[in-house]
Scaffold this motif. Structure first.
Motif, mmCIF file in Angstrom:
data_model
loop_
_atom_site.group_PDB
_atom_site.id
_atom_site.type_symbol
_atom_site.label_atom_id
_atom_site.label_comp_id
_atom_site.label_asym_id
_atom_site.label_seq_id
_atom_site.Cartn_x
_atom_site.Cartn_y
_atom_site.Cartn_z
ATOM 1 N N TYR A 2 -1.495 -3.954 -1.267
ATOM 2 C CA TYR A 2 -2.748 -4.695 -0.747
ATOM 3 C C TYR A 2 -2.509 -6.256 -0.330
ATOM 4 C CZ TYR A 2 -5.155 -1.008 -3.682
ATOM 5 O OH TYR A 2 -5.455 0.039 -4.069
ATOM 6 N N TYR A 11 -5.125 -10.882 1.218
ATOM 7 C CA TYR A 11 -5.273 -9.130 1.016
ATOM 8 C C TYR A 11 -4.956 -8.776 2.423
ATOM 9 C CZ TYR A 11 -7.785 -5.308 -0.180
ATOM 10 O OH TYR A 11 -7.831 -3.635 -0.363
ATOM 11 N N VAL A 52 -10.305 -1.318 -3.453
ATOM 12 C CA VAL A 52 -9.684 -1.401 -4.725
ATOM 13 C C VAL A 52 -10.416 -0.878 -5.535
ATOM 14 C CG1 VAL A 52 -8.653 -2.806 -6.299
ATOM 15 C CG2 VAL A 52 -8.568 -3.652 -3.942
ATOM 16 N N TRP A 98 -10.117 -12.238 3.001
ATOM 17 C CA TRP A 98 -8.886 -11.921 2.975
ATOM 18 C C TRP A 98 -8.007 -12.845 2.910
ATOM 19 C CZ3 TRP A 98 -9.151 -7.184 6.941
ATOM 20 C CH2 TRP A 98 -10.308 -6.234 6.478
ATOM 21 N N ARG A 131 -5.132 -1.497 2.590
ATOM 22 C CA ARG A 131 -4.139 -0.537 2.337
ATOM 23 C C ARG A 131 -4.352 0.837 3.321
ATOM 24 N NH1 ARG A 131 -3.862 4.704 0.230
ATOM 25 N NH2 ARG A 131 -5.879 4.542 -0.444
ATOM 26 N N ALA A 182 -12.850 -2.455 2.461
ATOM 27 C CA ALA A 182 -12.132 -3.478 2.034
ATOM 28 C C ALA A 182 -12.862 -4.686 2.562
ATOM 29 C CB ALA A 182 -10.926 -3.437 2.555
ATOM 30 N N CYS A 201 -8.138 -9.118 -7.251
ATOM 31 C CA CYS A 201 -7.258 -9.853 -6.251
ATOM 32 C C CYS A 201 -7.554 -11.463 -6.246
ATOM 33 C CB CYS A 201 -7.460 -9.157 -4.842
ATOM 34 S SG CYS A 201 -7.197 -7.438 -4.643
#
Length: 235
Positions: free
Chosen positions: A156, A76, A137, A71, A79, A85, A49
């Motif tokens: 995502y 990001y 992920v 993030w 999900r 995460a 990512c």
């Protein structure tokens, strides 16, 4: 004469086995993860990512730290698992299931049994096959094969990674596809892991479309200085 040749072969085999056992003992998965934090000290960016990450105190702890992704740095959006995460995990580019399933220990009881096998421990801790990934992920990718996914929505946020849970396939960003290809070629050659014709065709295309960059070369040299070998597919 035959006895002499047999003795020489046996000695060579014992030397190789001893070296492999010693090497596996120093580069198991747990120790490899610690060494990789040094490798990535000035390039703390998640693999799939492109999120920046840093070492931060765990919630509720005054001493324990973990690698935490930002993030906002990559847009990001979790999900389904915001807790997972919120941490960086070390992902096997070629999944343990892929390189382990060819081994007797895996057939005897999967990863749990293979944890006692020195060859498997070396493969599991090979730093050339490990990259920092957002935990969610990493979990979603599981042991899915890499491939192209048609008309699959991104789940995502802005992260350019797609997953097809039903088809058990994971599509990475174009920016890391060459890295993945060269890692697979390395693992296949070093450990005699079989790749299908279809896999090789896809990976060969990715290798050409996403050539080696400066960071990949730097990482390769750093890992070589720690682990003792380089990825020959990175030039």
């Amino acid at each position: 004469m035959n006895t002499k040749k047999h003795l020489i072969s046996l000695i060579a085999l014992l030397i190789t086995t001893f070296a492999l056992v010693a090497h596996a003992d120093t580069l198991n998965f747990r120790k490899a993860k610690k060494e990789l934090q040094k490798v990535y000290s000035d390039n703390q960016i998640s693999f799939y990512c492109g999120c920046t990450f840093s070492s931060q105190l765990k919630a509720g702890s005054k001493t324990k730290k973990r690698l935490t992704p930002d993030w906002d740095s990559c847009g990001y959006t979790p999900r389904k698992q915001p807790n997972r995460a919120s941490r960086i995990e070390w992902e096997h580019v070629m999944p343990a299931h892929h390189f382990g399933q060819h081994m007797q220990c895996w057939r005897d009881g999967g990863r749990k049994v293979c944890k006692k096998d020195n060859v498997f421990k070396e493969m599991e801790g090979d730093m050339h096959n490990l990259v920092p990934a957002i935990g969610e992920v990493n979990g979603d990718r599981s042991n899915f094969k890499y491939g192209m996914i048609e008309n699959e929505s991104r789940v995502y946020g802005s992260c350019d990674a797609e997953v097809d849970f039903k088809g058990k396939r994971f599509e990475p960003s174009p920016s890391v596809r060459g890295d993945i290809a060269r890692t697979y070629f390395y693992m296949s050659e070093r450990y005699n892991v079989r790749l299908s014709k279809q896999q090789r065709q896809l990976l060969s295309a990715w290798d050409k479309l996403d050539p080696v960059d400066d960071w990949e070369r730097t990482k390769n040299k750093r890992i070589e200085s720690i682990q003792g070998n380089s990825n020959p597919f990175i030039q």
